[in-house]
Scaffold this motif. Structure first.
Motif, short mmCIF file in Angstrom:
data_model
loop_
_atom_site.label_atom_id
_atom_site.label_comp_id
_atom_site.label_asym_id
_atom_site.label_seq_id
_atom_site.Cartn_x
_atom_site.Cartn_y
_atom_site.Cartn_z
N GLU A 1 0.65 -1.33 -0.02
CA GLU A 1 0.03 -0.03 0.04
C GLU A 1 0.85 1.25 0.11
O GLU A 1 0.30 2.45 0.10
CB GLU A 1 -0.82 -0.02 1.26
CG GLU A 1 -1.99 -0.97 1.16
CD GLU A 1 -3.11 -0.71 0.49
OE1 GLU A 1 -3.75 0.25 0.64
OE2 GLU A 1 -3.43 -1.15 -0.50
N LYS A 2 1.94 1.04 -0.24
CA LYS A 2 3.32 2.30 0.16
C LYS A 2 2.90 3.37 -0.94
O LYS A 2 2.89 4.54 -0.51
CB LYS A 2 4.61 1.74 0.18
CG LYS A 2 4.87 1.25 -1.39
CD LYS A 2 6.34 0.83 -1.35
CE LYS A 2 6.99 0.14 -2.58
NZ LYS A 2 8.21 -0.57 -2.54
N ASN A 3 2.22 3.08 -2.15
CA ASN A 3 1.90 4.13 -3.15
C ASN A 3 0.71 4.90 -2.54
O ASN A 3 0.49 5.93 -3.35
CB ASN A 3 1.82 3.64 -4.65
CG ASN A 3 0.70 2.66 -4.46
OD1 ASN A 3 0.46 2.00 -3.76
ND2 ASN A 3 -0.10 2.42 -5.70
N LYS A 4 0.08 4.61 -1.57
CA LYS A 4 -1.07 5.13 -1.13
C LYS A 4 -0.89 6.06 0.23
O LYS A 4 -1.89 6.11 0.83
CB LYS A 4 -2.33 4.18 -1.04
CG LYS A 4 -2.59 3.62 -2.29
CD LYS A 4 -3.67 2.38 -2.01
CE LYS A 4 -3.82 1.57 -3.23
NZ LYS A 4 -4.71 0.50 -3.17
N THR A 5 0.27 5.90 0.79
CA THR A 5 0.68 6.07 2.06
C THR A 5 0.18 7.47 2.47
O THR A 5 -0.49 7.74 3.47
CB THR A 5 2.19 6.34 2.41
OG1 THR A 5 2.57 4.91 2.17
CG2 THR A 5 2.60 6.81 3.75
N GLU A 6 0.26 8.67 1.58
CA GLU A 6 -0.11 9.89 1.97
C GLU A 6 -1.56 9.94 2.12
O GLU A 6 -2.13 10.62 2.93
CB GLU A 6 0.12 11.04 0.88
CG GLU A 6 1.85 11.42 0.87
CD GLU A 6 2.43 11.55 2.28
OE1 GLU A 6 1.74 12.59 2.79
OE2 GLU A 6 3.19 10.89 2.68
#
Length: 245
Positions: A216-221
Motif C-alpha cells: 500500500e506504500k503508493n497510497k501512504t499519503e
C-alpha cells in the motif's frame, strides 16, 4: 510539534505525537479489532500474485488489472471475478478449491508476524484489552497461522467476511464484531493496513489505526489523511523512542 499539525491536534494536556495520541485513545478503548493480512501478519505477498497464479493454472496469461481488482475481495469473490473476466469454464466452487490449494500451505507453513506485532499484543494482553479479528480470509487459514505463531489464544474470536456475507467495502464485519463483543463502536479501535478498509471503517464512525504495508506504500499519503493514527510498526504505539519526527 510537527505531528500536531499533521493530525490537527493542539491540546495542552498532551503533545499530539503518535505516542501520546495512542496512549490517550488506548486508555479509553474497551476492545480492539484487528485485520490480519498486512496488519498482524506479513502475508499480503500471498495475494500479490494470487490472481496470476490461479490464471496460470488455467493456461491464461494474467494482467495487472485483475490483481488490483481482487484486492479486498474474499477469495470466493475473487474467483468469481476471475471466472467472469477470463471465461474460465469451471464453476466458482471449483476455482475456489484450486485457489485454496495454493493459499492454504502458505498460512500453515510460511506466514510470519509483522515487526512489532508480538510486543504490542503482549502489551494489550497485559493491559486486559478485549481483542478479536475481522478478516476477509478463510477462518481455517487464519487459525492455522495464529496457532503456529502462538497468538491464537489472545483473541476472543475470529469473524470473517464470508461469514457475515459482505466484504470490507461494507462495515458489516466490524459491526458484527462489536455486537459479538457487546461494545459500542465508539469504544473500539480498528487496526487496518488497506486504504479501502480504513475508509470503510472511518465512514462507519470507527477510530482507525493504520499500519504500514509495503503493498500500500503508493497510497501512504492518502492513508495518513484517512486514518486517525498511522504507524510503521505496531510497537511504535508503546515506544516513544521508535517514532520518527
Amino acid at each position: 510539534c510537527e505531528l500536531s499539525e499533521i493530525y490537527g491536534i493542539y491540546r495542552q494536556d498532551y503533545c499530539g505525537c503518535i505516542y501520546s495520541m495512542a496512549e490517550r485513545y488506548l486508555s479509553k478503548a474497551k476492545a480492539l479489532i484487528f485485520d490480519v493480512d498486512g496488519t498482524l501478519l506479513d502475508t499480503m505477498w500471498f495475494y500479490e500474485d494470487f490472481a496470476s497464479e490461479v490464471a496460470k493454472a488455467y493456461g491464461i496469461e494474467p494482467d495487472g488489472e485483475m490483481r488490483e481488482a481482487v484486492r479486498g475481495l474474499t477469495v470466493k469473490e475473487a474467483c468469481a471475478a476471475m471466472k467472469s473476466k477470463y471465461g474460465i469454464p469451471e464453476s466458482v466452487e471449483e476455482i475456489l478449491n484450486r485457489a485454496d490449494s495454493i493459499i492454504e500451505p502458505l498460512y500453515a507453513e510460511k506466514a510470519v508476524m509483522k515487526d512489532g506485532v508480538r510486543e504490542f499484543l503482549d502489551f494489550c494482553v497485559q493491559k486486559g484489552y478485549r481483542m478479536c479479528i475481522a478478516t476477509a480470509t478463510k477462518k481455517d487459514f487464519i487459525v492455522k497461522a495464529l496457532k503456529r505463531l502462538g497468538i491464537y489464544d489472545m483473541f476472543e474470536f475470529i469473524l470473517t467476511c464470508p461469514e457475515v456475507g459482505a466484504s470490507k467495502y461494507e462495515s458489516l464485519v466490524y459491526d458484527k464484531s462489536c455486537e459479538q463483543l457487546g461494545v459500542n463502536k465508539e469504544d473500539v479501535i480498528i487496526f487496518e493496513d488497506a486504504l479501502f478498509a480504513m475508509k470503510t471503517a472511518k465512514n462507519a464512525g470507527y477510530f482507525v489505526i493504520g499500519v504500514h504495508e509495503n503493498t500500500e506504500k503508493n497510497k501512504t499519503e492518502e492513508i495518513k489523511k484517512t486514518c486517525d493514527i498511522y504507524v510503521r510498526t505496531m510497537d511504535e504505539l508503546i515506544h516513544r523512542e521508535k517514532l520518527e519526527y
